[in-house]
Design a protein around this motif. Structure first.
Motif, PDB file in Angstrom:
ATOM      1  N   ASP A  41       0.835  -1.201   0.000  1.00  0.00           N
ATOM      2  CA  ASP A  41       0.000   0.000   0.000  1.00  0.00           C
ATOM      3  C   ASP A  41       0.869   1.250   0.000  1.00  0.00           C
ATOM      4  O   ASP A  41       1.992   1.244   0.517  1.00  0.00           O
ATOM      5  CB  ASP A  41      -0.908   0.007   1.240  1.00  0.00           C
ATOM      6  CG  ASP A  41      -1.884  -1.164   1.248  1.00  0.00           C
ATOM      7  OD1 ASP A  41      -2.304  -1.600   0.155  1.00  0.00           O
ATOM      8  OD2 ASP A  41      -2.207  -1.644   2.349  1.00  0.00           O
ATOM      9  N   TYR A  42       0.311   2.327  -0.573  1.00  0.00           N
ATOM     10  CA  TYR A  42       1.031   3.595  -0.584  1.00  0.00           C
ATOM     11  C   TYR A  42       1.033   4.195   0.813  1.00  0.00           C
ATOM     12  O   TYR A  42       0.110   4.012   1.598  1.00  0.00           O
ATOM     13  CB  TYR A  42       0.391   4.581  -1.554  1.00  0.00           C
ATOM     14  CG  TYR A  42       0.552   4.215  -3.015  1.00  0.00           C
ATOM     15  CD1 TYR A  42       1.407   3.212  -3.428  1.00  0.00           C
ATOM     16  CD2 TYR A  42      -0.156   4.901  -3.987  1.00  0.00           C
ATOM     17  CE1 TYR A  42       1.551   2.899  -4.760  1.00  0.00           C
ATOM     18  CE2 TYR A  42      -0.016   4.592  -5.323  1.00  0.00           C
ATOM     19  CZ  TYR A  42       0.841   3.592  -5.706  1.00  0.00           C
ATOM     20  OH  TYR A  42       0.980   3.286  -7.027  1.00  0.00           O
ATOM     21  N   GLY A  43       2.107   4.903   1.100  1.00  0.00           N
ATOM     22  CA  GLY A  43       2.245   5.560   2.394  1.00  0.00           C
ATOM     23  C   GLY A  43       3.163   6.760   2.247  1.00  0.00           C
ATOM     24  O   GLY A  43       3.225   7.383   1.180  1.00  0.00           O
ATOM     25  N   ALA A  44       3.901   7.069   3.310  1.00  0.00           N
ATOM     26  CA  ALA A  44       4.789   8.231   3.281  1.00  0.00           C
ATOM     27  C   ALA A  44       5.994   8.010   2.354  1.00  0.00           C
ATOM     28  O   ALA A  44       6.452   8.948   1.694  1.00  0.00           O
ATOM     29  CB  ALA A  44       5.272   8.542   4.695  1.00  0.00           C
ATOM     30  N   ASN A  47       4.921   5.384  -2.733  1.00  0.00           N
ATOM     31  CA  ASN A  47       3.850   6.149  -3.374  1.00  0.00           C
ATOM     32  C   ASN A  47       3.803   5.817  -4.858  1.00  0.00           C
ATOM     33  O   ASN A  47       4.430   4.843  -5.293  1.00  0.00           O
ATOM     34  CB  ASN A  47       4.050   7.650  -3.123  1.00  0.00           C
ATOM     35  CG  ASN A  47       5.431   8.128  -3.531  1.00  0.00           C
ATOM     36  OD1 ASN A  47       5.958   7.700  -4.554  1.00  0.00           O
ATOM     37  ND2 ASN A  47       6.018   8.998  -2.726  1.00  0.00           N
ATOM     38  N   GLN A  48       3.115   6.626  -5.638  1.00  0.00           N
ATOM     39  CA  GLN A  48       2.962   6.318  -7.062  1.00  0.00           C
ATOM     40  C   GLN A  48       4.286   6.393  -7.822  1.00  0.00           C
ATOM     41  O   GLN A  48       4.430   5.790  -8.880  1.00  0.00           O
ATOM     42  CB  GLN A  48       1.907   7.232  -7.718  1.00  0.00           C
ATOM     43  CG  GLN A  48       2.273   8.687  -7.818  1.00  0.00           C
ATOM     44  CD  GLN A  48       1.805   9.498  -6.612  1.00  0.00           C
ATOM     45  OE1 GLN A  48       1.458   8.945  -5.572  1.00  0.00           O
ATOM     46  NE2 GLN A  48       1.811  10.807  -6.760  1.00  0.00           N
ATOM     47  N   HIS A  49       5.263   7.110  -7.286  1.00  0.00           N
ATOM     48  CA  HIS A  49       6.575   7.213  -7.950  1.00  0.00           C
ATOM     49  C   HIS A  49       7.589   6.208  -7.409  1.00  0.00           C
ATOM     50  O   HIS A  49       8.492   5.783  -8.136  1.00  0.00           O
ATOM     51  CB  HIS A  49       7.134   8.624  -7.790  1.00  0.00           C
ATOM     52  CG  HIS A  49       6.233   9.687  -8.317  1.00  0.00           C
ATOM     53  ND1 HIS A  49       5.930   9.819  -9.648  1.00  0.00           N
ATOM     54  CD2 HIS A  49       5.525  10.651  -7.671  1.00  0.00           C
ATOM     55  CE1 HIS A  49       5.098  10.827  -9.820  1.00  0.00           C
ATOM     56  NE2 HIS A  49       4.824  11.346  -8.628  1.00  0.00           N
ATOM     57  N   ASN A  51       7.697   2.641  -5.785  1.00  0.00           N
ATOM     58  CA  ASN A  51       6.981   1.428  -5.387  1.00  0.00           C
ATOM     59  C   ASN A  51       7.570   0.221  -6.099  1.00  0.00           C
ATOM     60  O   ASN A  51       8.467   0.357  -6.928  1.00  0.00           O
ATOM     61  CB  ASN A  51       5.476   1.563  -5.695  1.00  0.00           C
ATOM     62  CG  ASN A  51       5.213   1.850  -7.155  1.00  0.00           C
ATOM     63  OD1 ASN A  51       5.602   1.076  -8.022  1.00  0.00           O
ATOM     64  ND2 ASN A  51       4.567   2.980  -7.437  1.00  0.00           N
ATOM     65  N   GLU A  77       8.266   1.033   6.522  1.00  0.00           N
ATOM     66  CA  GLU A  77       6.903   1.084   5.989  1.00  0.00           C
ATOM     67  C   GLU A  77       6.457  -0.286   5.484  1.00  0.00           C
ATOM     68  O   GLU A  77       5.325  -0.701   5.716  1.00  0.00           O
ATOM     69  CB  GLU A  77       6.819   2.129   4.871  1.00  0.00           C
ATOM     70  CG  GLU A  77       5.400   2.479   4.477  1.00  0.00           C
ATOM     71  CD  GLU A  77       5.356   3.733   3.650  1.00  0.00           C
ATOM     72  OE1 GLU A  77       4.945   3.631   2.479  1.00  0.00           O
ATOM     73  OE2 GLU A  77       5.747   4.802   4.159  1.00  0.00           O
TER      74      GLU A  77
END
Length: 197
Positions: A41-44, A47-49, A51, A77
Motif C-alpha cells: 500500500d502507498y504511504g509516506a 507512493n505512485q513514484h 513502489n 513502511e
C-alpha cells in the motif's frame, strides 16, 4: 596529483565491469522486490513514484535506496504492512550495494594509482636518486641540508638526467624558476658571511 588523475582515467575501463555487476544486483533485487512487495500500500515513502508495482519503478526505488536516501523509511513502511522479509531485503541490498561501490571503486582507483606510481618512479629511478645524494654530500659534507646558490648551479649541471639540466639547454634566466618549481628554498647569503671561514 598527476598520478591520481592518471589513475582515475585508467580506472574508467574497469568501472564498466563494476557497473555491470551493480546492474545485475539491481536487476535481481528489482525482480525480487516486485515479487515480494508488488502489492504494498502507498504511504509516506511508498507512493505512485516509489513502489514495487512493476520493474521500472522498482529499479528507480532501488537506485534511490542505493544512494542511501530513505531506505530505512521504506524498510519500516514495508515492515509495518506485514512484509516479514522487508528488513532482510532492504538491509542486504543496502549493505551489498554500498560495499560493492566502496570496495570496487576504491580497489580500482588504488590499483591504478599504484600502477601510475610505478611508472612515475621509473622516470625518477633509484640511480637518479643515488646520484643526487652522492653529489649533494660533496657540497654539504656536514649534512646540514643547505648549500649555497652558486653550488646549486653547478650541482644541477653535474646531475644526470632526469634531475639534472643539460648545458646545451641552459639559460641563466631559467635557473631561479627551476628552483621555485622544485620548491627548493633559496636563502641569499652575503659573500662576506660565506667567505668568512
Amino acid at each position: 596529483v598527476y598520478p591520481l588523475f592518471q589513475s582515475v582515467l585508467r580506472a574508467v575501463k574497469a568501472l564498466k565491469n563494476m557497473l555491470a555487476v551493480l546492474t545485475l544486483v539491481f536487476y535481481v533485487y528489482a525482480l525480487a522486490g516486485v515479487s515480494l512487495f508488488g502489492e504494498a500500500d502507498y504511504g509516506a515513502f511508498i507512493n505512485q513514484h516509489n513502489n514495487f508495482s512493476s520493474f521500472g519503478p522498482a529499479m528507480l526505488l532501488l537506485f534511490r535506496c542505493g544512494t542511501g536516501e530513505s531506505w530505512n523509511g521504506i524498510m519500516h513502511e514495508l515492515d509495518s504492512q506485514g512484509y516479514a522479509l522487508a528488513v532482510m531485503y532492504m538491509m542486504s541490498f543496502v549493505v551489498l550495494v554500498q560495499s560493492i561501490m566502496l570496495n570496487i571503486v576504491m580497489g580500482i582507483v588504488l590499483d591504478k594509482y599504484l600502477l601510475c606510481q610505478k611508472e612515475y618512479s621509473r622516470v625518477m629511478g633509484q640511480d637518479a636518486i643515488d646520484n643526487f645524494l652522492q653529489l649533494w654530500q660533496q657540497y654539504d659534507p656536514l649534512g646540514t641540508g643547505l648549500i649555497l646558490v652558486p653550488q646549486i648551479h653547478t650541482l644541477m649541471f653535474r646531475l644526470k638526467q632526469p634531475i639534472g639540466i643539460s648545458k646545451t639547454c641552459w639559460k641563466a634566466a631559467t635557473f631561479l624558476p627551476i628552483l621555485h618549481t622544485l620548491k627548493i628554498p633559496v636563502m641569499l647569503v652575503s659573500a662576506s658571511c660565506s667567505d668568512s671561514s
